[in-house]
Design a protein around this motif. Structure first.
Motif, PDB file in Angstrom:
ATOM      1  N   LEU A 123      39.832  46.357  31.695  1.00 20.11           N
ATOM      2  CA  LEU A 123      40.003  47.216  32.872  1.00 20.11           C
ATOM      3  C   LEU A 123      41.362  47.900  32.863  1.00 20.11           C
ATOM      4  N   ASN A 124      42.381  47.156  32.452  1.00 19.54           N
ATOM      5  CA  ASN A 124      43.735  47.711  32.453  1.00 19.54           C
ATOM      6  C   ASN A 124      43.890  48.827  31.426  1.00 19.54           C
ATOM      7  N   GLU A 125      43.119  48.765  30.344  1.00 12.21           N
ATOM      8  CA  GLU A 125      43.167  49.826  29.339  1.00 12.21           C
ATOM      9  C   GLU A 125      42.558  51.131  29.861  1.00 12.21           C
ATOM     10  N   LEU A 151      42.023  51.763  33.343  1.00 13.70           N
ATOM     11  CA  LEU A 151      42.639  52.092  34.621  1.00 13.70           C
ATOM     12  C   LEU A 151      44.112  51.710  34.533  1.00 13.70           C
ATOM     13  N   ASP A 152      44.856  51.870  35.602  1.00 12.87           N
ATOM     14  CA  ASP A 152      46.188  51.263  35.647  1.00 12.87           C
ATOM     15  C   ASP A 152      46.064  49.918  36.353  1.00 12.87           C
ATOM     16  N   TRP A 153      47.188  49.226  36.518  1.00 10.10           N
ATOM     17  CA  TRP A 153      47.109  47.901  37.127  1.00 10.10           C
ATOM     18  C   TRP A 153      46.628  47.962  38.570  1.00 10.10           C
ATOM     19  N   ARG A 154      46.949  49.050  39.255  1.00  7.64           N
ATOM     20  CA  ARG A 154      46.502  49.182  40.642  1.00  7.64           C
ATOM     21  C   ARG A 154      44.978  49.327  40.699  1.00  7.64           C
ATOM     22  N   GLY A 155      44.445  50.178  39.851  1.00 11.42           N
ATOM     23  CA  GLY A 155      43.002  50.349  39.808  1.00 11.42           C
ATOM     24  C   GLY A 155      42.292  49.070  39.409  1.00 11.42           C
ATOM     25  N   THR A 156      42.901  48.320  38.489  1.00 12.97           N
ATOM     26  CA  THR A 156      42.312  47.054  38.057  1.00 12.97           C
ATOM     27  C   THR A 156      42.215  46.078  39.214  1.00 12.97           C
ATOM     28  N   TYR A 157      43.292  45.954  39.989  1.00 11.42           N
ATOM     29  CA  TYR A 157      43.267  45.044  41.132  1.00 11.42           C
ATOM     30  C   TYR A 157      42.247  45.497  42.182  1.00 11.42           C
ATOM     31  N   LEU A 158      42.074  46.796  42.366  1.00 13.46           N
ATOM     32  CA  LEU A 158      41.081  47.281  43.322  1.00 13.46           C
ATOM     33  C   LEU A 158      39.664  46.944  42.865  1.00 13.46           C
ATOM     34  N   VAL A 159      39.397  47.126  41.578  1.00 13.72           N
ATOM     35  CA  VAL A 159      38.078  46.773  41.050  1.00 13.72           C
ATOM     36  C   VAL A 159      37.829  45.273  41.200  1.00 13.72           C
ATOM     37  N   LEU A 160      38.825  44.464  40.859  1.00  9.91           N
ATOM     38  CA  LEU A 160      38.688  43.018  40.988  1.00  9.91           C
ATOM     39  C   LEU A 160      38.502  42.608  42.445  1.00  9.91           C
ATOM     40  N   ALA A 161      39.202  43.293  43.360  1.00  8.18           N
ATOM     41  CA  ALA A 161      39.041  43.008  44.791  1.00  8.18           C
ATOM     42  C   ALA A 161      37.607  43.290  45.232  1.00  8.18           C
ATOM     43  N   GLY A 162      37.073  44.412  44.777  1.00  9.66           N
ATOM     44  CA  GLY A 162      35.696  44.746  45.127  1.00  9.66           C
ATOM     45  C   GLY A 162      34.703  43.737  44.582  1.00  9.66           C
ATOM     46  N   PHE A 163      34.923  43.301  43.341  1.00  9.48           N
ATOM     47  CA  PHE A 163      34.032  42.317  42.731  1.00  9.48           C
ATOM     48  C   PHE A 163      34.101  40.993  43.480  1.00  9.48           C
ATOM     49  N   LEU A 164      35.302  40.554  43.834  1.00  8.23           N
ATOM     50  CA  LEU A 164      35.459  39.314  44.581  1.00  8.23           C
ATOM     51  C   LEU A 164      34.775  39.415  45.943  1.00  8.23           C
TER      52      LEU A 164
END
Length: 395
Positions: A165-167, A169-182
């Motif tokens: 995901l980090n590759e 997106l950036d780290w912010r986008g990665t955390y948003l995707v992970l937040a949505g998945f959680l």
């Protein structure tokens, strides 16, 4: 004594559902809130200009908050069960991850981690252990083993997923995707999957939690487990620097660390048999001593690489068993009636020492002139923990 849900007709399907739910939500919660961070750490620093130490300090603070909040959460768990607490914890976790992803200052970023610490108290191992301990009764060891086996794969699943995901997106986008998945997984699973009636308990004056918490065996156990946790978790974080000092490449050292995760799984697979054949005092001392010996040997043995990798696997085995020794420490000594409250009191200092262990290992390495000496010191601390644990069993 608590009501034994394992003896109630038709309860097995509900117990299986609970175990599946908790295995699923624990691997996701640990993967998103804990194991994604070290993967994203360099990117966060590069993108914001904040120092690695300052960023890591916020993460460490979340562990301290989780331990402190876990004390009142434990009392609530004993009274009301895990459904509302773990659902609320998942909601708070989503909010914390969104706050992390949108943080435009180090202060906001740190505050988001503090909020994440509150969430961790409600969704990490402690409430899941309390749930399985009460619901499964006499069969709790097999349930706890299954849970830790699955959750132990959190890094295996989420470290590479986070990197992918980090590759893109950036780290912010990665955390948003992970937040949505959680959000779409753990919130509904906790809300709808933990509906099994919470077993009532009878008042047990002999093991009143306030009396237990002030007793000498409990206080000694807290100190012993805290020292052991410091040694165990300092090894995890500082193993790669040690192995690179021994001449291994960073990639080879990382493989050795990963194989330690395999060792964790192997160790947990054998815990039920160990618990059935040993007393609580014997197995606690045994595991802590073996862990201490392996740690010290990693500091003393210069090589070859295969021997060091074997040491890493053995360290993983003892680390995996230590998780279950800690999970069953309260029930093995004082029963399951007040497990949530007493485990919260035990877990708070353990999480504190685990939180400072990474920093302390690096600091000791600078002071002692290298990581081999650090591992010898950690081994000595482990021996001290084993010795103290002999007095941490009520008569």
């Amino acid at each position: 004594m608590h009501a034994d849900t394992t003896a109630r007709p038709g309860i097995d399907a509900g117990l299986r559902r609970v175990l599946i739910v908790l295995c699923t939500t624990e691997i996701i919660s640990w993967g998103v809130l804990y194991y994604a961070f070290p993967v994203l750490l360099p990117t966060i620093s590069a993108g914001t200009g904040w120092s690695l130490a300052a960023i890591t300090a916020g993460f460490s603070a979340s562990q301290i908050v989780a331990g402190l909040v876990g004390i009142p959460v434990g009392r609530l768990l004993d009274r009301h069960g895990p459904r509302a607490i773990m659902t609320a914890g998942s909601i708070i976790a989503v909010l914390a991850l969104v706050a992390l992803a949108t943080a435009d200052s180090l202060v906001w970023f740190t505050a988001a981690w503090l909020l994440a610490g509150v969430a961790m108290a409600g969704i990490f191992y402690a409430p899941a252990f309390a749930a399985l301990t009460r619901w499964y009764g006499a069969r709790r060891v097999s349930a706890l083993t299954a849970l830790t086996l699955v959750a132990g794969l959190a890094s295996t699943v989420f470290a590479p997923l986070t990197a992918v995901l980090n590759e893109r997106l950036d780290w912010r986008g990665t955390y948003l995707v992970l937040a949505g998945f959680l959000a779409v997984t753990t919130i509904p699973l906790h809300l709808w999957g933990l509906r099994l009636p919470w077993p009532a308990v009878e008042h047990e004056t002999a093991h009143a939690p306030s009396a237990v918490a002030r007793s000498r065996p409990f206080l000694v156990l807290v100190v012993a487990m805290s020292l052991a946790a410091f040694s165990v978790y300092a090894v995890v974080i500082n193993l790669v620097p040690l192995l690179t000092e021994r001449g291994m490449t960073t990639s080879a050292a990382a493989v050795a660390l990963g194989l330690g995760g395999v060792g964790q799984v192997l160790g947990r697979l054998g815990y039920a048999r160990l618990a059935a054949r040993t007393s609580v005092r014997t197995r606690t001392v045994l595991i802590l001593l073996v862990s201490a010996a392996v740690t010290a040997l990693l500091g003393v043995v210069p090589g070859p690489a295969l021997l060091l990798i074997a040491g890493s696997v053995l360290a993983g085995v003892t680390r995996g068993i230590f998780t279950l020794v800690q999970a069953t420490a309260i029930t093995d000594r004082w029963g399951a009636v007040h497990y949530g409250q007493l485990n919260g009191l035990l877990t708070a200092p353990v999480m504190l020492t685990a939180a400072i262990a990474p920093w302390a290992g690096s600091a000791m390495a600078a002071w002692l002139g290298g990581y081999p000496a650090v591992f010898v010191v950690l081994g000595v601390i482990g021996v001290l923990a084993a010795a103290l644990s002999t007095a941490g069993v009520p008569r």
